[in-house]
Design a protein around this motif. Structure first.
Motif, PDB file in Angstrom:
ATOM      1  N   THR A  22      38.240  -9.050  -4.321  1.00 40.53           N
ATOM      2  CA  THR A  22      39.255  -8.032  -4.012  1.00 40.53           C
ATOM      3  C   THR A  22      39.863  -8.280  -2.637  1.00 40.53           C
ATOM      4  O   THR A  22      41.094  -8.192  -2.455  1.00 40.53           O
ATOM      5  CB  THR A  22      38.628  -6.629  -4.060  1.00 40.53           C
ATOM      6  N   ASP A  24      22.738 -13.102  -1.967  1.00 40.45           N
ATOM      7  CA  ASP A  24      23.570 -11.905  -1.888  1.00 40.45           C
ATOM      8  C   ASP A  24      24.511 -11.787  -3.070  1.00 40.45           C
ATOM      9  O   ASP A  24      24.983 -10.696  -3.376  1.00 40.45           O
ATOM     10  CB  ASP A  24      24.383 -11.917  -0.588  1.00 40.45           C
ATOM     11  N   THR A  76      22.810  -5.823  -9.177  1.00 40.17           N
ATOM     12  CA  THR A  76      23.938  -4.898  -8.975  1.00 40.17           C
ATOM     13  C   THR A  76      24.570  -5.121  -7.616  1.00 40.17           C
ATOM     14  O   THR A  76      25.797  -5.142  -7.470  1.00 40.17           O
ATOM     15  CB  THR A  76      23.456  -3.442  -9.099  1.00 40.17           C
ATOM     16  N   TRP A  77      23.727  -5.310  -6.594  1.00 38.96           N
ATOM     17  CA  TRP A  77      24.239  -5.576  -5.248  1.00 38.96           C
ATOM     18  C   TRP A  77      25.024  -6.880  -5.215  1.00 38.96           C
ATOM     19  O   TRP A  77      26.092  -6.970  -4.612  1.00 38.96           O
ATOM     20  CB  TRP A  77      23.077  -5.634  -4.266  1.00 38.96           C
ATOM     21  N   GLU A  99      26.656  -8.279  -7.665  1.00 35.81           N
ATOM     22  CA  GLU A  99      27.943  -8.072  -8.343  1.00 35.81           C
ATOM     23  C   GLU A  99      28.914  -7.333  -7.430  1.00 35.81           C
ATOM     24  O   GLU A  99      30.112  -7.627  -7.414  1.00 35.81           O
ATOM     25  CB  GLU A  99      27.715  -7.285  -9.632  1.00 35.81           C
ATOM     26  N   GLN A 100      28.423  -6.378  -6.675  1.00 36.03           N
ATOM     27  CA  GLN A 100      29.285  -5.627  -5.756  1.00 36.03           C
ATOM     28  C   GLN A 100      29.844  -6.535  -4.669  1.00 36.03           C
ATOM     29  O   GLN A 100      31.031  -6.459  -4.323  1.00 36.03           O
ATOM     30  CB  GLN A 100      28.500  -4.471  -5.126  1.00 36.03           C
ATOM     31  N   VAL A 101      28.976  -7.397  -4.121  1.00 33.85           N
ATOM     32  CA  VAL A 101      29.427  -8.327  -3.075  1.00 33.85           C
ATOM     33  C   VAL A 101      30.501  -9.269  -3.629  1.00 33.85           C
ATOM     34  O   VAL A 101      31.531  -9.509  -2.991  1.00 33.85           O
ATOM     35  CB  VAL A 101      28.230  -9.132  -2.521  1.00 33.85           C
ATOM     36  N   THR A 102      30.271  -9.791  -4.832  1.00 33.50           N
ATOM     37  CA  THR A 102      31.242 -10.698  -5.450  1.00 33.50           C
ATOM     38  C   THR A 102      32.566  -9.997  -5.692  1.00 33.50           C
ATOM     39  O   THR A 102      33.641 -10.547  -5.395  1.00 33.50           O
ATOM     40  CB  THR A 102      30.686 -11.236  -6.785  1.00 33.50           C
ATOM     41  N   ARG A 103      32.507  -8.788  -6.232  1.00 33.81           N
ATOM     42  CA  ARG A 103      33.730  -8.039  -6.532  1.00 33.81           C
ATOM     43  C   ARG A 103      34.519  -7.727  -5.260  1.00 33.81           C
ATOM     44  O   ARG A 103      35.746  -7.857  -5.215  1.00 33.81           O
ATOM     45  CB  ARG A 103      33.382  -6.748  -7.270  1.00 33.81           C
ATOM     46  N   LYS A 104      33.816  -7.335  -4.214  1.00 35.14           N
ATOM     47  CA  LYS A 104      34.497  -7.025  -2.958  1.00 35.14           C
ATOM     48  C   LYS A 104      35.102  -8.277  -2.332  1.00 35.14           C
ATOM     49  O   LYS A 104      36.180  -8.215  -1.727  1.00 35.14           O
ATOM     50  CB  LYS A 104      33.517  -6.364  -1.986  1.00 35.14           C
TER      51      LYS A 104
END
Length: 337
Positions: free
Chosen positions: A154, A60, A143-144, A146-151
């Protein structure tokens, strides 16, 4: 000055009885250098492991392809699975055996083109003795991940900011600082253990990290609340200091902290043993494992990190520094014949 109840030489059962009846006088704050040394070693080892080994991020976070297939009628062996995948891109993949009511195999690779994915699907179906439709497949793009990591990052930052704001409002900023440093201590050590052991980091692990924040703070807030309650009486006895008052407060809630930790750890152990070991629920395993490590570390930090840190920070204030100086003078005079 009233003499504390001595617990150092009462024996194991006597000490446990004192802990149960909340009449201990362990000099936890007075031995803060030992706890600082222990935490320093744990933090240093965790950071070093993180720099050298890094984290075993799940699909993920990194993206890639994943296959799952249930195997019946034979015992799963990773070497046999790897032999079955020989000649495909899955030969060097990460292979995991999921045990439970129905044993299954999970294969993870980097993101692959369609023809190579189909080859792995066919090989797994032949190994398990099932149709290709019975092999489940999921493809996670970078891309998914990276989104999981960023969220996840955050969410962690927002949580820490909210915690700092609440504790500063409920107590004061120095207490908030001590509590936050203890929480960061817990996170770094927990992450370090994952780096050392190579346990996979999944979204369930991140959720568990956020849960750890709440538990660690709950235990710490109990101690801070007792410290705040005892602060107005500070100085009523000659030779008293802020550190000694904090140590008394900690001993007064020690049993509560131990009970809270044990009550939290017992169901987590059942999740690991029954949920993961018996039922084979991988998500439960990932979640419970991070919780178990984090809560155990949090129980330690709320007693041996946050409280001594608070005493050290507060005794930098002129008022409490002067109180400590007067206590030293009083002790020196009392020691004279």
């Amino acid at each position: 000055m009233t003499e504390p109840v001595t617990t150092g030489r009462r024996g194991l059962f006597g000490t446990l009885r004192d802990i149960y009846h909340e009449r201990t006088s362990f000099n936890i704050v007075g031995r803060s250098r030992w706890w600082a040394l222990l935490s320093g070693v744990l933090l240093g080892g965790s950071i070093l492991a993180l720099l050298i080994s890094g984290l075993n991020l799940g699909i993920d976070f990194e993206g890639g392809s994943q296959w799952d297939v249930t195997v019946q009628g034979k015992t799963i062996d990773i070497d046999d699975v790897r032999d079955a995948l020989a000649g495909t891109r899955g030969e060097d993949a990460d292979i995991l055996v999921l045990t439970g009511q129905q044993d299954s195999v999970r294969v993870q690779t980097e993101e692959l083109p369609a023809d190579e994915r189909n080859a792995i699907t066919t090989a797994l179906a032949d190994y398990a003795g099932v149709e290709e439709d019975a092999v489940s497949f999921v493809d996670v793009g970078p891309t998914w991940g990276e989104q999981v990591t960023r969220k996840a990052v955050t969410g962690l930052i927002v949580m820490l900011l909210l915690i700092a704001a609440y504790l500063s409002f409920r107590f004061e900023w120095r207490m908030a600082l001590a509590a936050l440093l203890a929480v960061l201590h817990d996170i770094v050590i927990t992450v370090g253990i994952y780096a050392i052991t190579g346990f996979e980091v999944t979204p369930a692990t991140v959720i568990a990290f956020l849960t750890i924040l709440g538990f660690s703070l709950y235990d710490t807030v109990v101690v801070l609340d007792k410290v705040k309650e005892n602060t107005p009486a500070l100085g009523a006895e000659r030779g008293d200091t802020y550190s000694r008052m904090v140590n008394r407060s900690l001993n007064q809630v020690l049993m509560r902290s131990i009970n809270t930790s044990l009550v939290a750890l017992l169901p987590i152990v059942s999740l690991l043993v029954v949920g993961s070991g018996v039922l084979g629920a991988v998500t439960l395993r990932d979640f419970a494992l991070a919780l178990f490590i984090g809560i155990a570390v949090g129980a330690y930090s709320s007693i041996f990190v946050a409280t001594p840190l608070l005493a050290w920070i507060k005794e930098r204030e002129p008022r409490y520094a002067a109180l400590r100086e007067r206590a030293l003078v009083y002790e020196a005079r009392s020691a004279q014949p």
